[in-house]
Design an enzyme around this catalytic site. Structure first.
Site: not given
Lengths: 95, 130
Positions: B78-79
């Protein structure tokens, strides 16, 4: 029917208690990681499992020296995956 | 059957990531498909190329990478969770003007939409806690 995966010890977390509050007829519970302590022979937690399908990951019980009571099914990872295909949804309890 | 796994556990902080790895191997051995592994929250630390555990301890990163190569897995970090925790790809490090990048080979950064899409496409989503 729901498959509940409980990964925390009943002595350090409310995960199992929270799970049992929502666990309905036909649901099943898989105890993994520190969750396996609930399945120890002689544990007072066992009475909460009456009438429920409860499984316990054998490798995690062995890693902790937990002698699993006869009423809880000891399973390997392959059976764990199979259970995940037989039930839906799958809910993990870890807080 | 098509599975997606969600990993919340950082390596060495909880067993979640190690359990997810065992589960991933077992489902692949059983002939199921693993559509995506989504690393979320503290789970993003699994994608750090800089982890250097002692040789007599489990090398989770290497095991994820070998499994990724063998099965061409989609390991997504997840960025937004990664940026907060200092896990950056080369392009993110450059864009954010940071001195180094540390996203391990075999992992990609992407948004939460990738988890929503995986949940829509897959028959089963299994979460591994922190």
């Amino acid at each position: 029917m729901t498959l509940h995966i409980v990964s925390k010890s009943p002595y350090s977390s409310s995960a199992l208690a929270d799970c049992l509050r929502t666990c309905g007829n036909g649901d099943a519970i898989v105890l993994i990681e520190d969750g396996v302590y609930a399945a120890q022979t002689g544990s007072e937690k066992l009475q909460d499992f009456a009438g429920k399908a409860v499984f316990c990951l054998r490798a995690d019980a062995e890693a902790r020296g937990v002698a699993v009571t006869a009423t809880v099914d000891e399973i390997d990872e392959a059976r764990w995956v199979a259970l995940c295909t037989e039930y839906r949804p799958i809910v993990s309890w870890f807080k | 059957m098509k599975f997606t796994l969600v990993v919340y556990g950082a390596p060495h902080a909880s067993e979640g990531a190690a359990s997810a790895l065992r589960f991933a191997r077992a489902l692949l051995e059983a002939g199921h498909s693993l559509y995506r592994v989504f690393f979320y929250g503290d789970g993003v630390h699994n994608g750090s190329a800089l982890a250097a555990p002692p040789q007599d301890e489990q090398d989770l990163l290497g095991q994820w990478q070998r499994l990724q190569q063998a099965h061409n897995l989609d390991l997504v970090v997840c960025i937004a969770a990664a940026q907060r925790r200092g896990l950056l790809s080369e392009s993110e490090a450059s864009r954010l003007e940071k001195s180094a990048a540390n996203l391990a080979t075999g992992f990609t950064l992407a948004g939460l939409g990738q988890l929503a899409e995986a949940a829509a496409v897959c028959e089963r989503v299994v979460t591994f806690g922190g």
